[in-house]
Design a protein around this motif. Structure first.
Motif, PDB file in Angstrom:
ATOM      1  N   VAL A 147      -5.665 -57.575   2.200  1.00 43.25           N
ATOM      2  CA  VAL A 147      -5.506 -56.760   0.996  1.00 43.25           C
ATOM      3  C   VAL A 147      -4.317 -55.813   1.157  1.00 43.25           C
ATOM      4  O   VAL A 147      -3.495 -55.687   0.253  1.00 43.25           O
ATOM      5  N   PHE A 148      -4.211 -55.165   2.289  1.00 40.99           N
ATOM      6  CA  PHE A 148      -3.200 -54.115   2.462  1.00 40.99           C
ATOM      7  C   PHE A 148      -1.890 -54.624   3.068  1.00 40.99           C
ATOM      8  O   PHE A 148      -0.939 -53.858   3.233  1.00 40.99           O
ATOM      9  N   GLY A 149      -1.828 -55.905   3.399  1.00 41.67           N
ATOM     10  CA  GLY A 149      -0.565 -56.491   3.854  1.00 41.67           C
ATOM     11  C   GLY A 149      -0.272 -56.230   5.318  1.00 41.67           C
ATOM     12  O   GLY A 149      -1.144 -55.840   6.093  1.00 41.67           O
ATOM     13  N   ALA A 150       1.024 -56.413   5.676  1.00 43.03           N
ATOM     14  CA  ALA A 150       1.423 -56.316   7.084  1.00 43.03           C
ATOM     15  C   ALA A 150       1.848 -54.886   7.404  1.00 43.03           C
ATOM     16  O   ALA A 150       2.402 -54.187   6.554  1.00 43.03           O
ATOM     17  N   SER A 151       1.586 -54.468   8.621  1.00 45.10           N
ATOM     18  CA  SER A 151       2.041 -53.138   9.048  1.00 45.10           C
ATOM     19  C   SER A 151       2.222 -53.145  10.568  1.00 45.10           C
ATOM     20  O   SER A 151       1.640 -53.965  11.283  1.00 45.10           O
ATOM     21  N   ALA A 280      -7.658 -62.453  -3.563  1.00 50.54           N
ATOM     22  CA  ALA A 280      -6.335 -62.022  -4.017  1.00 50.54           C
ATOM     23  C   ALA A 280      -6.442 -60.995  -5.148  1.00 50.54           C
ATOM     24  O   ALA A 280      -5.482 -60.292  -5.453  1.00 50.54           O
ATOM     25  N   ARG A 281      -7.613 -60.939  -5.779  1.00 52.24           N
ATOM     26  CA  ARG A 281      -7.777 -59.970  -6.885  1.00 52.24           C
ATOM     27  C   ARG A 281      -8.182 -58.581  -6.412  1.00 52.24           C
ATOM     28  O   ARG A 281      -8.264 -57.651  -7.215  1.00 52.24           O
ATOM     29  N   ILE A 282      -8.499 -58.451  -5.160  1.00 54.58           N
ATOM     30  CA  ILE A 282      -8.981 -57.136  -4.692  1.00 54.58           C
ATOM     31  C   ILE A 282      -7.822 -56.143  -4.722  1.00 54.58           C
ATOM     32  O   ILE A 282      -6.770 -56.402  -4.132  1.00 54.58           O
TER      33      ILE A 282
END
Ligand code: GLU
Length: 289
Positions: A147-151, A280-282
């Motif tokens: 949900v929050f992607g790469a970091s 993907a909708r979250i």
């Protein structure tokens, strides 16, 4: 490697009070992920912090899940029963030079809270061992969250070597959650984004224990009208008091899904959710209750 393992997900509440709406959303998302991936869904009560525990809360949490129709695929696990596993993991980390005794108390830490490594090379004279810390890697931790992607995280700067056994002798959450998820073969961790900060530390522990890292999926925070996060300590209404179907529909909305207004029963909502669930909708944005 982990993608070849059969999907195993879990919901891991601490028994510090009744389930509130934020924990319901985490339970629903982890349950749906396990179901649509044809995997298993496990429940583990994280009861390793007796001072924070509320008597009877664990049983009520499990009952509430069942009232919503969420029944785990294995008997409920209790984290307090894996103390020897936790101790063994600490012994192994220590033997590998990845954990060490620390004689510092909170008062010895700088205001930032970042541990400066005072006891890395041994406890200074005049102090004695209080806690055990994990030696964080120098290389940055790359986290990939659904949900929050790469970091990218530099643990030395973010938190420094962190406690895995507390000065009061209790096992720290960071260590216990990783050891138990490894033991249970969890392939994806789905939980609230209040724990997103913990994931780089946990990922470093997975690597240190040479275990496959699970996928991470953190869910939007649920906040009240003032923007405050719901928790058992801020008057968050326990979901067990609400009508389960309405609470499930609201949890799905918090997770970015729009169940049709005509669906009123729990069964029809679950049916709809199983067909329409799409991580993907979250959204990342907090959901205001
Ligand atoms: N026991 C933790 C809590 O209730 C959650 C642990 C996790 O999902 O990793 O906040």
């Amino acid at each position: 490697m982990q993608n070849k393992r059969a999907y195993r997900g879990r919901f891991a509440p601490s028994p510090t009070g009744p389930l509130h709406f934020g924990s319901l959303a985490a339970a629903v998302a982890s349950y749906l992920q396990a179901r649509v991936n044809r995997g298993r869904w496990l429940v583990r009560i994280e009861d390793i912090d007796p001072p924070r525990e509320v008597p009877g809360a664990a049983g009520r949490q499990v009952e509430t899940l069942a009232e919503f129709g969420m029944v785990p695929d294995a008997p409920v696990a209790y984290q307090s029963r894996s103390r020897s596993l936790h101790e063994r993991a600490i012994d192994r980390l220590r033997a590998a030079g990845l954990a060490y005794d620390c004689g510092c108390s909170r008062r010895d830490l700088p205001p930032s809270g970042v541990y400066p490594g005072t006891c890395r090379a041994g406890i200074p004279a005049g102090k004695s061992a209080r806690s055990i810390r994990f030696r964080v890697p120098e290389t940055p931790v790359e986290l990939a969250d659904r949900v929050f992607g790469a970091s990218l995280h530099r643990l030395e700067a973010d938190c420094g070597d962190f406690v895995i056994r507390r000065a009061d002798g209790l096992i720290a959450y960071q260590l216990a959650v990783v050891v138990d998820d490894i033991e249970a073969g969890i392939t994806e961790v789905v939980r609230g984004s209040d724990l997103l900060d913990s994931s780089p530390r946990q990922q470093a522990l997975y690597k240190a224990m040479q275990a496959p890292v699970p996928r991470w999926m953190h869910l939007p925070l649920i906040v009240d009208r003032t923007g405050a996060k719901l928790s058992k300590s801020t008057h968050a209404d326990p979901v067990e008091k609400n009508a389960p179907a309405a609470a499930l529909a609201l949890a799905l909305r918090a997770l970015g899904h729009r169940p049709p207004a005509g669906l009123r029963g729990l069964e029809s909502l679950w049916k709809w959710a199983l067909v329409n669930w799409d991580p993907a909708r979250i959204p990342r944005d907090p959901f205001e209750l």
